[in-house]
Structures are given as structure tokens and as C-alpha cells.
Design a protein around this motif. Sequence first.
Motif, PDB file in Angstrom:
ATOM      1  N   ALA A  77      28.594  22.017 -17.501  1.00 23.79           N
ATOM      2  CA  ALA A  77      28.226  22.090 -18.917  1.00 23.79           C
ATOM      3  C   ALA A  77      29.373  22.646 -19.750  1.00 23.79           C
ATOM      4  O   ALA A  77      29.695  22.122 -20.826  1.00 23.79           O
ATOM      5  CB  ALA A  77      26.973  22.948 -19.083  1.00 23.79           C
ATOM      6  N   ALA A  78      30.011  23.701 -19.242  1.00 20.21           N
ATOM      7  CA  ALA A  78      31.140  24.295 -19.974  1.00 20.21           C
ATOM      8  C   ALA A  78      32.321  23.339 -20.010  1.00 20.21           C
ATOM      9  O   ALA A  78      33.024  23.232 -21.027  1.00 20.21           O
ATOM     10  CB  ALA A  78      31.544  25.615 -19.323  1.00 20.21           C
ATOM     11  N   GLY A  79      32.549  22.632 -18.914  1.00 18.16           N
ATOM     12  CA  GLY A  79      33.652  21.670 -18.869  1.00 18.16           C
ATOM     13  C   GLY A  79      33.444  20.522 -19.836  1.00 18.16           C
ATOM     14  O   GLY A  79      34.387  20.057 -20.478  1.00 18.16           O
ATOM     15  N   ALA A  80      32.203  20.062 -19.934  1.00 19.14           N
ATOM     16  CA  ALA A  80      31.894  18.991 -20.879  1.00 19.14           C
ATOM     17  C   ALA A  80      32.154  19.466 -22.306  1.00 19.14           C
ATOM     18  O   ALA A  80      32.795  18.764 -23.103  1.00 19.14           O
ATOM     19  CB  ALA A  80      30.451  18.545 -20.714  1.00 19.14           C
ATOM     20  N   GLN A  81      31.680  20.667 -22.617  1.00 22.47           N
ATOM     21  CA  GLN A  81      31.866  21.211 -23.960  1.00 22.47           C
ATOM     22  C   GLN A  81      33.351  21.406 -24.267  1.00 22.47           C
ATOM     23  O   GLN A  81      33.803  21.137 -25.388  1.00 22.47           O
ATOM     24  CB  GLN A  81      31.115  22.533 -24.093  1.00 22.47           C
ATOM     25  CG  GLN A  81      31.108  23.096 -25.506  1.00 22.47           C
ATOM     26  CD  GLN A  81      30.266  24.349 -25.609  1.00 22.47           C
ATOM     27  OE1 GLN A  81      30.022  25.031 -24.614  1.00 22.47           O
ATOM     28  NE2 GLN A  81      29.815  24.670 -26.817  1.00 22.47           N
ATOM     29  N   ARG A  82      34.093  21.829 -23.274  1.00 21.09           N
ATOM     30  CA  ARG A  82      35.535  22.040 -23.457  1.00 21.09           C
ATOM     31  C   ARG A  82      36.240  20.733 -23.820  1.00 21.09           C
ATOM     32  O   ARG A  82      37.244  20.743 -24.535  1.00 21.09           O
ATOM     33  CB  ARG A  82      36.117  22.626 -22.166  1.00 21.09           C
ATOM     34  CG  ARG A  82      37.587  23.018 -22.271  1.00 21.09           C
ATOM     35  CD  ARG A  82      38.056  23.717 -21.010  1.00 21.09           C
ATOM     36  NE  ARG A  82      37.993  22.877 -19.832  1.00 21.09           N
ATOM     37  CZ  ARG A  82      37.146  23.068 -18.826  1.00 21.09           C
ATOM     38  NH1 ARG A  82      36.272  24.059 -18.865  1.00 21.09           N
ATOM     39  NH2 ARG A  82      37.170  22.269 -17.772  1.00 21.09           N
ATOM     40  N   ASN A  83      35.706  19.632 -23.340  1.00 21.41           N
ATOM     41  CA  ASN A  83      36.296  18.319 -23.629  1.00 21.41           C
ATOM     42  C   ASN A  83      35.569  17.599 -24.763  1.00 21.41           C
ATOM     43  O   ASN A  83      35.690  16.373 -24.910  1.00 21.41           O
ATOM     44  CB  ASN A  83      36.277  17.459 -22.363  1.00 21.41           C
ATOM     45  CG  ASN A  83      37.301  17.899 -21.338  1.00 21.41           C
ATOM     46  OD1 ASN A  83      38.492  17.652 -21.491  1.00 21.41           O
ATOM     47  ND2 ASN A  83      36.850  18.586 -20.287  1.00 21.41           N
ATOM     48  N   ALA A  84      34.829  18.364 -25.559  1.00 21.42           N
ATOM     49  CA  ALA A  84      34.160  17.830 -26.760  1.00 21.42           C
ATOM     50  C   ALA A  84      33.184  16.702 -26.443  1.00 21.42           C
ATOM     51  O   ALA A  84      33.151  15.663 -27.130  1.00 21.42           O
ATOM     52  CB  ALA A  84      35.203  17.364 -27.782  1.00 21.42           C
ATOM     53  N   MET A  85      32.381  16.880 -25.404  1.00 20.87           N
ATOM     54  CA  MET A  85      31.354  15.897 -25.076  1.00 20.87           C
ATOM     55  C   MET A  85      30.138  16.616 -24.516  1.00 20.87           C
ATOM     56  O   MET A  85      30.209  17.803 -24.145  1.00 20.87           O
ATOM     57  CB  MET A  85      31.891  14.879 -24.056  1.00 20.87           C
ATOM     58  CG  MET A  85      32.370  15.471 -22.759  1.00 20.87           C
ATOM     59  SD  MET A  85      33.091  14.214 -21.660  1.00 20.87           S
ATOM     60  CE  MET A  85      33.746  15.255 -20.349  1.00 20.87           C
TER      61      MET A  85
END
Length: 282
Positions: free
Chosen positions: A137-145
Motif C-alpha cells: 500500500a505504501a509503495g503504491a502511494q509512493r508511486n502515485a497510484m
Amino acid sequence: MHMNTPPRSAIRLTRRGRLVLIATGAVVAGTAVAVPLLSLQSEEEKKPTTLLIPEGWRAGQVYEAVDKSLALPPGTTKKSLGKADLKLPNDAEGNPEGYLFPATYPLEQNGKKATPESLLSYMVDTANKKFNGAPIAAGAQRNAMNVYQAVTIASIVQAEAATKADMGKVARVVFNRLERGMPLQMDSTINYALNRSTLRTTDADTRIDSPYNSYQRMGLPPTPIDNPGEDAMRAAINPTPGNWLYFVTVKPGDTRFTADYEEHRRNVAEFNRNQQAEQKAK
């Protein structure tokens, strides 16, 4: 590819010449009983106790495997979707593609035989635990998705990458193309639209009218195109740094990534020559 997988106890007669005919009949009768019993036991041993879902399988393949493992008529599992009450993200709109997590599932749960609904729920619940945790979830948010978009990218990575080592690079190509406003042009999305798996994509294929035609439509496909594993998910949120825009697997073990279109065209030409040579050799 962006071009452009019980022991039996023995019967002993202790006295010779005594009731030979009866004894022989008893042995024959015993054998007649033992054989079907052994056959039944053998059949029981053959029944699967688990169901393995490999990485990269499409939902249709999962449905067929569930039908087969539970000895159900073909199409039963797909028809059960409406009553399965799967905990899917809103973006999925009821389509579990991408969330039938690849793993090994028991065919008996809490002392009860699994059903299509219970197996599908188990798979989706497993996916939610894997995908909704902090790293993904954090990785997705970090990549703006959002997570669903990350799963969609991971499904493309799963389908396109020839090896685990290539996954991060394939993910980077996806990101680079999205950021530049380029169509993804992934053969895997065409294959999904046509329900096939092939290395050959023709010009006619790239003109099909489908929301999964990433040659003609911009952005990500509307849903994942398979059910990715953890390696592909990690690649989707941690793409390898690079400026690549193209890649092609020229031959097994030789996938070439480049940002230069002319170099890519040469790589594709080599791929085509290798394919033609293989066809002639058959």
C-alpha cells in the motif's frame, strides 16, 4: 513481450490335505473381496487434498482448476461468482482478476469440503492480506497510484517478464511509458483480450477493438490481466531505475531493454529471424 507455464496379511494353511477345496474357495473369495477394497483405497489416495494456483494464471484458468479439483461440471465455479460475496476493491467492479492469489489451498476447510465460493473467497482474502499491508500500500502511494493499479501493473509484469531478474525493468518500462504519455503496447494485453498466449502479435491483432488493446488505448488496461505473485508485486512498487522504453526477448535468457527505438527495431528483427529459424527447424 513488448515488441514492437496397505499392506495385506498373507493367508497360510497350517495343515496339508485338509479341506483343500474349501480352503481354495476361501482364498479365491478373499481375493475377490480384497481387490475391490484395494481399488477403492487407491482411488481415495488419488483424490487431491490441495489446489495449487500458479503465478500468472488468469481467472478463467483458476475457475477451470477449481471445477476439476472439486469434481464439478465445467463452468460451475464461474457461475458461483455472484453468490461468493468476494471482498474486492471498488475498482474491480466484481471482477476478481488479479485477486485470485497464487498459492496452495486446502480442499477441506474446518472439517468441511471446500466449495467454489469458499475457495474463491480464500484466494481473495489472501490477496487482500498480501496487497493491503504496509509495504504494498505504501509503495503504491509512493508511486502515485492505488493498490488496484499496482496489481494491474504487476499482472503485466508477471505476463511479460521472462525471468524474475527482468521484472523490475519491465515495471520501469511501464512507468516510463505512462509518464511520457505513450501507449503501453504490451502484447500480453492483446493476448488477454484474445484469450490466448503467444509470442507472435500481428498488425491485425493490434487493431482489435478492445479496452485491453494497449496499442491503441492509453493508460493501464481496465483490470489486471492475470493473477500476479509477490515478486511481480514487489517489482510494480519498486521498479528498477532506468530510462528504458522498449524490450524484447530475442531468445531464451536474452531480453534486451533500450530507450533507443532504432536499437529496439534491430532487436525485434533479430527476434523475428530467430522465430523463423525455429519454424524451419520443426
